[in-house]
Write an enzyme that holds these catalytic residues in place. Sequence first.
Site, PDB file in Angstrom:
ATOM      1  N   TYR A   1       0.852  -1.186   0.000  1.00 20.25           N
ATOM      2  CA  TYR A   1       0.000   0.000   0.000  1.00 20.25           C
ATOM      3  C   TYR A   1       0.897   1.248   0.000  1.00 20.25           C
ATOM      4  CZ  TYR A   1      -4.121   2.785   1.215  1.00 20.25           C
ATOM      5  OH  TYR A   1      -5.153   3.696   1.193  1.00 20.25           O
TER       6      TYR A   1
ATOM      7  N   ASN B   1       1.606   3.623   1.881  1.00 20.80           N
ATOM      8  CA  ASN B   1       2.352   4.028   3.080  1.00 20.80           C
ATOM      9  C   ASN B   1       3.439   3.024   3.461  1.00 20.80           C
ATOM     10  OD1 ASN B   1       0.649   1.970   3.938  1.00 20.80           O
ATOM     11  ND2 ASN B   1      -0.097   3.068   5.742  1.00 20.80           N
ATOM     12  N   LYS B   2       3.612   1.960   2.672  1.00 21.05           N
ATOM     13  CA  LYS B   2       4.614   0.955   2.987  1.00 21.05           C
ATOM     14  C   LYS B   2       6.004   1.386   2.507  1.00 21.05           C
ATOM     15  CE  LYS B   2       1.963  -2.362   4.752  1.00 21.05           C
ATOM     16  NZ  LYS B   2       0.586  -1.960   4.524  1.00 21.05           N
ATOM     17  N   GLN B   3       7.008   0.558   2.825  1.00 25.15           N
ATOM     18  CA  GLN B   3       8.390   0.872   2.445  1.00 25.15           C
ATOM     19  C   GLN B   3       8.516   1.077   0.937  1.00 25.15           C
ATOM     20  OE1 GLN B   3       7.377  -1.595   4.412  1.00 25.15           O
ATOM     21  NE2 GLN B   3       8.600  -1.652   6.287  1.00 25.15           N
TER      22      GLN B   3
END
Length: 384
Positions: free
Chosen positions: A189, A191-193
Site C-alpha cells: 500500500y 504508506n509501505k516501504q
Amino acid sequence: MEEKGKKTVPLSNPQISEGDIEVVVEVLKSGRLSIGKYTRMFEESIASYVGTKYAVAVSSGTSALHLIIKALGFGKDDLLIVPSFTFVASANVALYEGGNVEFVDIEPETMNMDMEHFEQVVEKNAGKYRSMFLMAVDVFGHPLDWDSVVNVCEKYDVKIIEDSCEALGSEYKGKKVGTFGLAGAFAFYPNKQITTGEGGIIVTDSDEIFKLSAAMRNQGRGEGQGWLSHDYIGYNYRIDEMSAALGWSQMKRIDTIIDKRNTVAKRYEELLKDSGIETPKVMDYVTKMSWFVYVVRLPKPANKSIRDNVMKYLEENGIQCRNYFSPVHLQRPYRELGWSEGTLSVTEDISGRTIAIPFYTDLEKEDQEYVANHLRKAVEIFIK
C-alpha cells in the site's frame, strides 16, 4: 495556502521517482496490462531479496494471507492464533475459511505478541483442533523474537504463517523476516516501504504452497492450462502489470529507502526525548529495522479520550495522524463471537494511547520539528 506559522504535514507520502513513472508508462504503451513480464520480474526481485525459492505477486497483502491459509488447508476444524494489535485482515482470513480465531496479547516494549501469553493460549487449546496455526505479525516493521516463537511452535506443533506485510527488509539476527514460517506475506500500500499502489506478495520455499497460491490467484488455473480450464476453486487475486512494474522499479532502491526511513525515525527519537512521550524501541536482536509507520504512545494517565483530543489538536494544526491499532478482538465481528473489553489488558491499554504521526521516506527535518513541537504542546495541554 498555508496559514502563517501553520504547516500541512501528511501522514504518509510515497516516494515516486522518474524511473518509476517511466516504467509504468512503458507498460501502458505496451498494451500488456496484466500477466506480463514485470509480474515475473517483480516476483524474482522480492524472492532474491528475502532469500526464498518462490514469490507470488497478488492484488493485496490480505489476498496473500488468504491464499497462504487456503494453500495450507486451513478450515473449520483448525485454529488461527493471532495478536489483536494488528490490522484486521490478519484475523479475518481465518473467518473467510470458516475457521476459528484465538487472540493473544502483546508485550509493551515492541507491541509484538507476548510470548508468555502465546504459550498459555497454545496450551489451553492443545488437542481441541485438527491443527493450530500462528499468524505471526512483525508489527510496524519490528521483528518478533523469532527464536522464542519457533521454540514454542515446534514444541506444540503450531504451523507458522508470517504476516510481514509491514516489515519488508527487516532482519532478525541477520535473517530477513517473512522467511521464518511455511510462508510469509508482504504488502505494498502507498504508506509501505515500497509501493505498488495496491498489491501484496507471498514468499515461500514450499513447492506446494507456490503451486497452489499461483493457481488460486488466477481463478484456479493450473500451470500451462488454458484460459477456461480450472483445477481449483480460485480467485481474481492477480496483480496488474502497472503495479508490478512500479514495485520492480522501487525494489532497485529498497535499501536506500530503508536507510532514509531509519534516519527519519532516529530524528523523531531525538526530537521527542525527555517529553514523556514513549517512542518505539528497537530490540538488540533486530539487525535491520525497516520502519513502516512511527507510532508513539502518550504517557499515562492518557486514555482513548485524551488520545483523541491530542489527535484533534494535531489535525487542527495541519498534522495528519491516526490511531494504530484499534484492537481486532473488539471489532463488531469478533464481539459477536464473544470477545469483549478486559480480555487483553495490554492491547487495550496501549491501543488507547497510540498515535501514528507523519512518517515517510522523504520527510524533512523541518516538518518533523513542527510535528514534535506540537505533539509536546498537546501533551502539556491534555495530560497534566
